[in-house]
Scaffold this active site. Structure first.
Site, PDB file in Angstrom:
ATOM      1  N   GLU A  36      56.297   3.606 -34.030  1.00 52.80           N
ATOM      2  CA  GLU A  36      56.474   2.641 -32.941  1.00 52.80           C
ATOM      3  C   GLU A  36      57.912   2.146 -32.975  1.00 52.80           C
ATOM      4  OE1 GLU A  36      54.334  -1.164 -30.802  1.00 52.80           O
ATOM      5  OE2 GLU A  36      53.482  -0.345 -32.637  1.00 52.80           O
ATOM      6  N   LYS A 167      39.577  -3.603 -47.818  1.00 51.43           N
ATOM      7  CA  LYS A 167      39.860  -2.836 -46.602  1.00 51.43           C
ATOM      8  C   LYS A 167      38.825  -3.038 -45.503  1.00 51.43           C
ATOM      9  CE  LYS A 167      42.094   0.427 -49.636  1.00 51.43           C
ATOM     10  NZ  LYS A 167      41.939   1.648 -50.434  1.00 51.43           N
ATOM     11  N   ASP A 243      49.070   1.138 -50.489  1.00 49.79           N
ATOM     12  CA  ASP A 243      47.846   1.673 -49.905  1.00 49.79           C
ATOM     13  C   ASP A 243      47.744   1.114 -48.493  1.00 49.79           C
ATOM     14  OD1 ASP A 243      45.265   2.379 -49.146  1.00 49.79           O
ATOM     15  OD2 ASP A 243      44.400   1.997 -51.123  1.00 49.79           O
ATOM     16  N   HIS A 338      59.480  -1.304 -24.478  1.00 47.32           N
ATOM     17  CA  HIS A 338      58.782  -0.076 -24.856  1.00 47.32           C
ATOM     18  C   HIS A 338      59.277   1.109 -24.041  1.00 47.32           C
ATOM     19  CE1 HIS A 338      55.522  -1.152 -27.738  1.00 47.32           C
ATOM     20  NE2 HIS A 338      55.891  -2.364 -27.359  1.00 47.32           N
TER      21      HIS A 338
END
Length: 352
Positions: A36, A167, A243, A338
């Protein structure tokens, strides 16, 4: 199966960020690995703002702990209850069991839930400079063995009972903590808000209430009220060998803003930053180079490098959050950015 290769993710260094607080007093560039591409100039704009304020980002490390919950099956709820009572009374013995499993892991707390005859125990550890996933699991394995040997009426259920919580988006991590808890604050003068962010404190505060608080409430968000913490965390995690799946709980944070007579007080609270400077993923050469450049390979007390890394991650999040929130107070600015930084171009420079 033994062949190793690496997925190439574009990375840029952004900064410098000016950071002060109880862990870091420094100006640093930070690496962000992401597809991005608007993230780099966006975080860069926030970083420039930090250099135009008196103290920069004031980052306060509040707490640190890694967790693992085990699941035990008891004869009945009463047995589960008495087991917890005994374990809390013998907490020093549990700490000794953990000390025998690792040079760096230390058991600091124990929480529990009883559902029917099921007993969920949530162990909380400090783990030095490691993020602590494996260290906490190994320590919990030893604790499990000790409990099964010394506590009658309970049996093995699972080494992970999902009360950790690893997570997954849950309330328990925000309440009890998992990883590093860092609060970042920035006080931006009115002229900087207006001339560099092209907005006002009132507009940012109003948008934060309507978007991050009310909008997230309507969406059913869990212990979270922010615009895009996950963007900065993923890019920072990939660049520093973390991670990356831990952005799930890591991005559960709260953005707070106040209009102080035209000056903008802007804060990001991240209670679940799971980062480390040693352990799995840190052996890659680019990770080692990035951690060294960040000052996270220095000779410090155990845990000092990981604390520094967590503060740098949190400050990076604030820079990106501030820039996006300012942009969204202006109609069309987000899409223009963007379009400028993401749309591919042909060989003659014309957008396709």
């Amino acid at each position: 199966m033994n062949d190793m290769s690496y997925a190439a993710v574009p990375m840029q260094w952004v900064g410098p960020l000016r950071i002060t607080g109880n862990i870091v007093d420094d100006s640093v560039d930070v690496p962000l690995a992401t597809y991005e591409t608007p993230l780099w100039p966006s975080v860069g704009r926030g970083a420039r703002i930090t250099t135009l304020t008196e103290k920069g980002v004031v980052a306060t490390l509040i707490d640190e702990r890694m967790t693992r919950s085990i699941l035990l099956e008891a004869d009945d709820a009463y047995t589960a209850h008495t087991t917890v009572t005994r374990l809390k009374a013998e907490f020093a013995q549990l700490q000794a069991v953990v000390a025998g499993s690792s040079r760096f892991a230390e058991l600091i707390d124990l929480h529990h839930q009883i559902t029917g005859n099921l007993l969920f125990l949530r162990f909380e550890f400090t783990t030095g400079d490691a993020s602590g996933h494996n260290m906490a699991t190994l320590a919990s394995d030893h604790l499990m063995d000790h409990i099964l040997e010394t506590m009658p009426g309970v049996r093995y259920g699972s080494i992970s009972g999902n009360y950790c919580t690893d997570k997954k988006a849950t309330a328990v991590n925000g309440i009890l903590g998992r990883g590093k808890n860092v609060v970042t604050e920035l006080l931006i003068p009115r002229d900087v808000v207006e001339n560099r962010l092209h907005t006002t404190a009132r507009q940012v505060v109003e948008l934060n209430i309507r978007k991050n608080l009310i909008g997230t409430l309507l969406a059913g968000g869990i212990r979270s009220a922010n615009a895009h913490y996950a963007n900065m965390l993923l890019a920072f995690y990939l660049a520093t060998g973390q991670d990356a799946a831990n952005i799930v709980e890591g991005s559960q944070g709260i953005t707070h803003a106040e209009d102080r007579g035209g000056d903008l007080y802007f804060s990001c609270t991240l209670p679940n930053l799971i980062v480390g400077t040693v352990g799995n993923g840190k052996h890659a050469s680019f990770v080692d180079e990035n951690l060294t450049r960040l000052g996270c390979r220095a000779e410090r007390e155990p845990g000092g490098n990981a604390r520094r890394l967590a503060v740098l991650a949190a400050a990076t999040v604030l820079c990106g959050e501030l820039s996006l929130m300012a942009a969204q107070t202006n109609r069309g600015e987000l899409m223009r950015a963007h379009t400028q930084f993401e749309r591919p171009t042909s060989s003659n420079g014309i957008q396709r």
